[in-house]
Design an enzyme around this catalytic site. Structure first.
Site, mmCIF file in Angstrom:
data_model
loop_
_atom_site.group_PDB
_atom_site.id
_atom_site.type_symbol
_atom_site.label_atom_id
_atom_site.label_comp_id
_atom_site.label_asym_id
_atom_site.label_seq_id
_atom_site.Cartn_x
_atom_site.Cartn_y
_atom_site.Cartn_z
ATOM 1 N N LEU A 41 -46.227 5.523 -2.904
ATOM 2 C CA LEU A 41 -46.646 6.069 -4.284
ATOM 3 C C LEU A 41 -45.588 5.610 -5.172
ATOM 4 C CD1 LEU A 41 -49.003 7.318 -5.748
ATOM 5 C CD2 LEU A 41 -47.870 9.496 -5.397
ATOM 6 N N ASP A 42 -45.755 4.477 -6.265
ATOM 7 C CA ASP A 42 -44.657 4.169 -6.874
ATOM 8 C C ASP A 42 -43.916 5.342 -7.599
ATOM 9 O OD1 ASP A 42 -45.319 1.491 -6.429
ATOM 10 O OD2 ASP A 42 -46.770 1.395 -7.992
ATOM 11 N N THR A 43 -42.555 4.818 -7.928
ATOM 12 C CA THR A 43 -41.836 5.797 -8.557
ATOM 13 C C THR A 43 -42.375 6.244 -10.025
ATOM 14 O OG1 THR A 43 -40.138 4.635 -7.550
ATOM 15 C CG2 THR A 43 -39.529 6.072 -9.507
#
Length: 187
Positions: A41-43
Site C-alpha cells: 500500500l503506497d506511502t
C-alpha cells in the site's frame, strides 16, 4: 502459529518495517516480531493493509493468481463521467499492461471516513468526486494510473477492503491494528 493482522495504515507511512529516512514505517504501528505485509500500500495511500507471519499465507493474500479483490475509494479531481466509469469497467491499456476490468462506480463522499493528515490540496475552481474501484491485480500504483488515464487524477486513495475484510466492518480506527481470521480473508 500462523496469524494475520489488519492495520488501518495512515497516509505517509511506508509499508516496510526497516527504518526510512523520510517516512514513518510499520514499526511505528505494529510491534510484533516476524510479521510482514501481505501486499503493498503506497506511502501516499491509506487504509487496510494485511500483515502475516506465514509466508504461504502472505502469498495467498498478495499474489494476483489467488484473485483477492481489493476495494479502493478514490477522491479524484473533477466530476467523474459515465464514460470514465465505463472505461474503468472495461479495463485500461496502460503503458506496460492492460488492466483487467474493474468494478467501478461513482459514490457519494464517504461520511464515515477519517480526516487525512495532511489534508488533500483542494482548488476552489475544481470540484472533486469519489469513485469506488474493485480490482484483483494490484500492480504498481494501478488505481492512481487508471484514474489518471480516464482524466480524473487521484487526490486521495483509501483501500477499504481486501477479500471479505472491510476496515469499517471490523471498526478499525486509523493507525490501529487487530488480529483477524485467515478464513475471513480467504473465503
Amino acid at each position: 502459529m500462523s496469524s494475520i493482522i489488519a492495520l488501518n495504515k495512515p497516509f505517509g507511512v511506508i509499508s516496510q518495517f526497516s527504518e526510512h529516512e523520510k517516512h514513518p514505517t510499520l514499526k511505528n504501528y505494529v510491534d510484533l516480531p516476524g510479521f510482514y505485509p501481505a501486499g503493498r500500500l503506497d506511502t501516499d495511500s491509506e487504509g487496510l493493509l494485511l500483515l502475516t507471519n506465514d509466508g504461504k499465507l502472505q502469498a495467498k493474500i498478495a499474489d494476483p493468481k489467488f484473485k483477492q479483490a481489493k476495494t479502493y475509494w478514490a477522491q479524484v479531481e473533477g466530476i467523474v463521467t459515465d464514460e470514465a466509469i465505463s472505461l474503468l469497467q472495461k479495463g485500461i491499456a496502460l503503458k506496460e499492461f492492460t488492466t483487467a476490468p474493474a468494478k467501478a462506480s461513482v459514490i457519494p463522499e464517504p461520511a464515515k471516513l477519517w480526516q487525512r493528515d495532511p489534508p488533500i490540496r483542494e482548488r476552489k475552481s475544481i470540484p472533486t468526486s469519489w469513485i469506488s474501484l474493485t480490482i484483483k491485480e494490484g500492480k504498481n500504483r494501478q488505481v492512481r494510473r487508471m484514474c489518471a488515464h480516464v482524466g480524473f487524477p487521484c487526490l486521495r486513495l483509501v483501500r477499504v477492503q481486501i477479500g471479505n475484510i472491510n476496515v469499517f466492518d471490523i471498526q478499525l480506527p486509523l493507525g490501529q491494528w487487530q488480529y483477524i481470521s485467515a478464513t475471513d480473508v480467504l473465503k
